[in-house]
Design an enzyme around this catalytic site. Sequence first.
Site, PDB file in Angstrom:
ATOM      1  CB  THR A   1      -0.799  -0.055   1.322  1.00  0.00           C
ATOM      2  OG1 THR A   1      -1.764  -1.076   1.239  1.00  0.00           O
ATOM      3  CG2 THR A   1      -1.636   1.286   1.281  1.00  0.00           C
TER       4      THR A   1
ATOM      5  CG  ASP B   1      -0.903  -7.751  -1.897  1.00  0.00           C
ATOM      6  OD1 ASP B   1      -1.887  -6.834  -1.841  1.00  0.00           O
ATOM      7  OD2 ASP B   1      -0.859  -8.858  -1.002  1.00  0.00           O
ATOM      8  CB  SER B   2       3.278  -8.110   1.452  1.00  0.00           C
ATOM      9  OG  SER B   2       2.112  -8.239   2.534  1.00  0.00           O
ATOM     10  CB  SER B   3      -0.651 -12.080  -0.077  1.00  0.00           C
ATOM     11  OG  SER B   3      -1.037 -11.320  -1.344  1.00  0.00           O
TER      12      SER B   3
ATOM     13  CB  THR C   1       0.914  -4.112   6.476  1.00  0.00           C
ATOM     14  OG1 THR C   1      -0.207  -3.908   6.054  1.00  0.00           O
ATOM     15  CG2 THR C   1       1.662  -2.353   6.400  1.00  0.00           C
TER      16      THR C   1
ATOM     17  CD  GLN D   1      -5.081 -21.920  19.401  1.00  0.00           C
ATOM     18  OE1 GLN D   1      -6.181 -21.452  19.613  1.00  0.00           O
ATOM     19  NE2 GLN D   1      -5.229 -23.184  18.648  1.00  0.00           N
ATOM     20  CB  CYS D   2      -1.928 -16.819  24.045  1.00  0.00           C
ATOM     21  SG  CYS D   2      -2.969 -17.600  24.858  1.00  0.00           S
TER      22      CYS D   2
HETATM   23  N1  ASP Z   1      -2.294  -5.900   0.908  1.00  0.00           N
HETATM   24  C1  ASP Z   1      -1.083  -5.012   1.128  1.00  0.00           C
HETATM   25  C2  ASP Z   1       0.143  -5.720   1.151  1.00  0.00           C
HETATM   26  O1  ASP Z   1       0.435  -6.286   2.197  1.00  0.00           O
HETATM   27  C3  ASP Z   1      -1.451  -4.221   2.391  1.00  0.00           C
HETATM   28  C4  ASP Z   1      -0.621  -3.451   2.814  1.00  0.00           C
HETATM   29  O2  ASP Z   1       0.427  -3.025   2.226  1.00  0.00           O
HETATM   30  O3  ASP Z   1      -0.757  -2.651   3.979  1.00  0.00           O
HETATM   31  O4  ASP Z   1       0.899  -5.898   0.352  1.00  0.00           O
END
Ligand code: ASP
Length: 337
Positions: free
Chosen positions: A13, A57-59, A89, A274-275
Site C-alpha cells: 500500500t 502485494d506482500s501476499s 504490511t 494461540q495466545c
Molecule cells: N495487501 C497489502 C500488502 O500487504 C496491504 C498493505 O500494504 O498494507 O501488500
Amino acid sequence: MKRKVLLIYTGGTIGMEKDYETGSLRAFDFGNIFEKMPEMKLMECEVFVHPFEKPLDSSDMGPEEWKVIAHYIRKNYDEFDGFLILHGTDTMSYTASALSFMLKGLTKPVILTGSQLPIGDLRTDAKENLLTSLYYASLYENDKAVIREVAIYFEYKLLRGNRTLKYSAEYFDAYASPNYPILGQSGVHLNIIKENLYRPDPEIEFHVDDHISEDIIFWRIFPGMNLNHFKEIPEMKVLILQVFGSGTIFSSEKTMETLQQIRNNGTEIVVVSQCISGGISFGKYENSNIFSRIGAISGKDMTAESAITKAMHLIGNPNYPGSFAENFSRNLCGEIS
Ligand code: ASP
C-alpha cells in the site's frame, strides 16, 4: 558525514496513490519518490532508491523474494550505511523474521516499514513511517551503527522484526511485539532504548545464509478437530502446532496416537501458542505432557511467524550441525527468550 541509505521498495500500500477520477488505488513509479516527498531531500542522510521491477502485494512475497532482498543487501553492504525495505504490511513480519535468520553478523540497520494508507492519501501514515525509518536506518554513533538487527518501524514504534505480528487491518498502530519490549519510540524526540537492542556476535563476519526449506506445515488446533486427516502428509519435515494457552491440547488417545505416528515418520513437531502474548510451558498442565512424551520442541514465547521462518531456515541446513531440536531451541538473533 552524510550516511547513505539504500531504500528497497518491494510493493504494498505504501507505494500507491489514489486516482481521484476513478477512486481506485494504483501503484506509482517509486523512482519519483523524491517528487512525491520532497521532505526526503531534507533528511541528513542520502537516499538511493531501488524499486522492485514489479511491485508486489506482500501476499506474493515469499522465500524467493526474501533471498533476492538478502543478496541485494549483501551485494551493497559495504557501500551503504543502512537499509530500508518498504513492504506491504500483510506479511512484513514473516519477511522481517526470515531476514533476521538469513542475514548473519549484521553490523548495520535493516529496517522494514509500510503503511495502512497509501502515500498519496491525504491522511496517510506512510510519510511519518518512511521518514522516521530513514532516521533509524542512518543512526550512527562513534562511527558505529546503533541498530545492528532487522527491525520494523511502524506508527511511532521501533520493534525487533522477529518479535512482531500484524494484529490490526484497521488501525495505524498495526504491529505489536507482545513478548519483547520496544527498541525505540518516536515522539517529540526520536528515542532509542539501547539496552533492548540486539548485539550480534562480533566474531561473526556479515554474510548471508539463504537456506530456506518449504517442507513445513502449520496447524492451528481447535476443539473438535479431526486429526485423522493429518496422519500421512508426505514431505512434512516440520509440523508447527499452534495449541491452546500455555501449551495444552485435547488429551484423547487419538491425539497421542496421531502425533506419535507423525513423530515416528521422522517429522519434527514444534509447539507455539494461540495466545498473542506469553508462551509455551510444557508440564504446567497435564494436557501439555503429551508433548514432552513425544519429544516435541517448545516454541516458548516465539511468534508463529518467527517459529515458521526459523524452522524453514534450520531444517536440513548444513550450516547447523547438531539436532534440529537443539538448534531450534537456541536464541539465534533475539527471537526467543
Ligand atoms: N495487501 C497489502 C500488502 O500487504 C496491504 C498493505 O500494504 O498494507 O501488500
